[in-house]
Design a protein around this motif. Structure first.
Motif, mmCIF file in Angstrom:
data_model
loop_
_atom_site.group_PDB
_atom_site.id
_atom_site.type_symbol
_atom_site.label_atom_id
_atom_site.label_comp_id
_atom_site.label_asym_id
_atom_site.label_seq_id
_atom_site.Cartn_x
_atom_site.Cartn_y
_atom_site.Cartn_z
ATOM 1 N N ASN A 199 -6.018 2.448 -3.471
ATOM 2 C CA ASN A 199 -6.494 2.797 -2.140
ATOM 3 C C ASN A 199 -5.754 4.038 -1.648
ATOM 4 O O ASN A 199 -4.527 4.056 -1.597
ATOM 5 C CB ASN A 199 -6.269 1.638 -1.169
ATOM 6 N N CYS B 22 -14.790 5.239 2.939
ATOM 7 C CA CYS B 22 -15.168 3.845 3.136
ATOM 8 C C CYS B 22 -15.638 3.605 4.579
ATOM 9 O O CYS B 22 -16.674 2.978 4.813
ATOM 10 C CB CYS B 22 -13.955 2.973 2.792
ATOM 11 N N GLN C 57 0.818 -1.205 0.000
ATOM 12 C CA GLN C 57 0.000 0.000 0.000
ATOM 13 C C GLN C 57 0.858 1.264 0.000
ATOM 14 O O GLN C 57 2.063 1.227 0.293
ATOM 15 C CB GLN C 57 -0.917 0.003 1.232
ATOM 16 N N HIS D 212 -8.866 -6.970 -4.060
ATOM 17 C CA HIS D 212 -10.175 -7.553 -3.794
ATOM 18 C C HIS D 212 -10.103 -8.966 -3.217
ATOM 19 O O HIS D 212 -10.873 -9.317 -2.316
ATOM 20 C CB HIS D 212 -11.015 -7.542 -5.077
ATOM 21 N N ALA E 156 -9.762 -9.003 0.533
ATOM 22 C CA ALA E 156 -11.003 -8.708 1.245
ATOM 23 C C ALA E 156 -11.940 -9.918 1.212
ATOM 24 O O ALA E 156 -12.613 -10.228 2.208
ATOM 25 C CB ALA E 156 -11.675 -7.490 0.628
ATOM 26 N N ILE F 113 -13.589 -2.461 1.610
ATOM 27 C CA ILE F 113 -12.361 -2.190 0.862
ATOM 28 C C ILE F 113 -12.480 -0.762 0.330
ATOM 29 O O ILE F 113 -13.546 -0.371 -0.159
ATOM 30 C CB ILE F 113 -12.149 -3.216 -0.264
ATOM 31 N N MET G 158 -10.068 -3.723 4.602
ATOM 32 C CA MET G 158 -8.904 -4.349 3.981
ATOM 33 C C MET G 158 -8.309 -3.404 2.938
ATOM 34 O O MET G 158 -8.855 -3.232 1.849
ATOM 35 C CB MET G 158 -9.295 -5.679 3.328
ATOM 36 N N CYS G 159 -7.197 -2.805 3.292
ATOM 37 C CA CYS G 159 -6.475 -1.951 2.346
ATOM 38 C C CYS G 159 -5.503 -2.842 1.581
ATOM 39 O O CYS G 159 -4.369 -3.087 2.001
ATOM 40 C CB CYS G 159 -5.734 -0.842 3.089
#
Length: 299
Positions: A262, A270, A24, A59, A62, A76, A55-56
């Protein structure tokens, strides 16, 4: 109050835990309650008592959290944050592959959709793949997918024959062996740390091969090194530099654009709106949990 502090307060008020992958953005890693690789994130999700998991990552991460925690809300920041590796093998493709190899065990990398996991006998991460494959019955042939580079690395390290799916991580596939060779010539005393999702011509030049967490562990264990060449997604450099501020880290610029979707702004929205929410079909989840639990049991 800055945005990071607003996010922390909002997460506290909603009894939410923010999990972030090492790939990230730096500022997202800094605001996360927990950062880790895919295995660590799965373990953390399995034991959290939070009401909401943010959840960073991408997909499939997550989805894995939702499968492990069906009673929790999983969010997410950007629902379109996908994974080229997961996309390279669909459930229909895996089903046909299984049908053509009916006696094989199916071992799938965690970088896969929930639907693929539902057709899998056991899932692995780059951090536990060697350990798990070595425990599997030797009288059963193995289908391994979708990452051919990780599969080749497992074969090389274990001697186990496996039939490989022809997929790869687009980020790790982009690393250049020529660029790495030039870096080695320029920094002859710097060990090369590479992720096993890299191509063979990269791994042939590596001094240390391992998962993101394993590479980070090596860095922390060798603070005496003046320089290190890092060959994986650049996001992990943030944690490495925090752990060893006096080490010079050298890398080829290479990031996962999906992971970088993200942002702090999306993370705040979010949490505020509790959307996008990630759900998994209960029938798929009931099948997929088996291979994930096997992984956790054997890790």
């Amino acid at each position: 109050m800055d945005l990071s502090e607003q996010i922390r307060q909002l997460a506290h008020r909603k009894h939410a835990v923010i999990m972030g992958h090492y790939y990230q953005r730096d500022e997202v890693q800094e605001v996360a309650d927990f950062i880790g690789d895919s295995l660590a994130l799965a373990r953390q999700a399995a034991k959290t008592d939070a009401d909401i998991i943010v959840m960073c990552g991408v997909h499939f991460m997550a989805e894995t959290a939702k499968i492990l925690c069906p009673d929790k809300k999983v969010l997410i920041p950007d629902a379109t944050a996908g994974c080229s590796l997961a996309d390279s093998c669909t459930a229909d493709q895996l089903r046909r592959w299984k049908q053509s190899h009916p006696d094989h065990l199916v071992v799938s990398y965690v970088n896969t959709s929930a639907a693929v996991k539902a057709l899998t006998d056991i899932v692995v991460t780059s951090g536990n793949a060697l350990h798990i494959v070595q425990q599997l019955p030797t009288d059963r042939p193995i289908l391994f997918g979708p990452d051919r580079n990780l599969g080749r690395y497992i074969i090389e390290q274990t001697g186990r024959e496996m039939t490989l799916w022809d997929g790869c991580c687009h980020v790790h596939a982009r690393f250049s062996a020529d660029t790495l060779h030039r870096l080695r010539e320029r920094y002859p005393n710097a060990p090369v740390l590479a992720h096993p999702e890299c191509k063979q011509d990269i791994l042939d030049q590596a001094d240390v091969k391992g998962s993101t967490a394993a590479l980070l562990h090596y860095v922390k264990a060798h603070p005496e090194q003046k320089q290190m060449i890092i060959v994986t997604e650049n996001g992990v450099i943030h944690e490495m530099q925090k752990a060893c501020p006096d080490v010079e880290f050298i890398w080829e610029e290479n990031v996962c654009e999906y992971m970088r979707q993200n942002t702090l702004e999306k993370l705040y929205a979010c949490l505020r709106d509790e959307t996008p929410e990630v759900t998994v079909d209960p029938n798929i989840s009931a099948q997929a949990i088996t291979c994930i639990q096997r992984m956790l049991d054997l890790s």
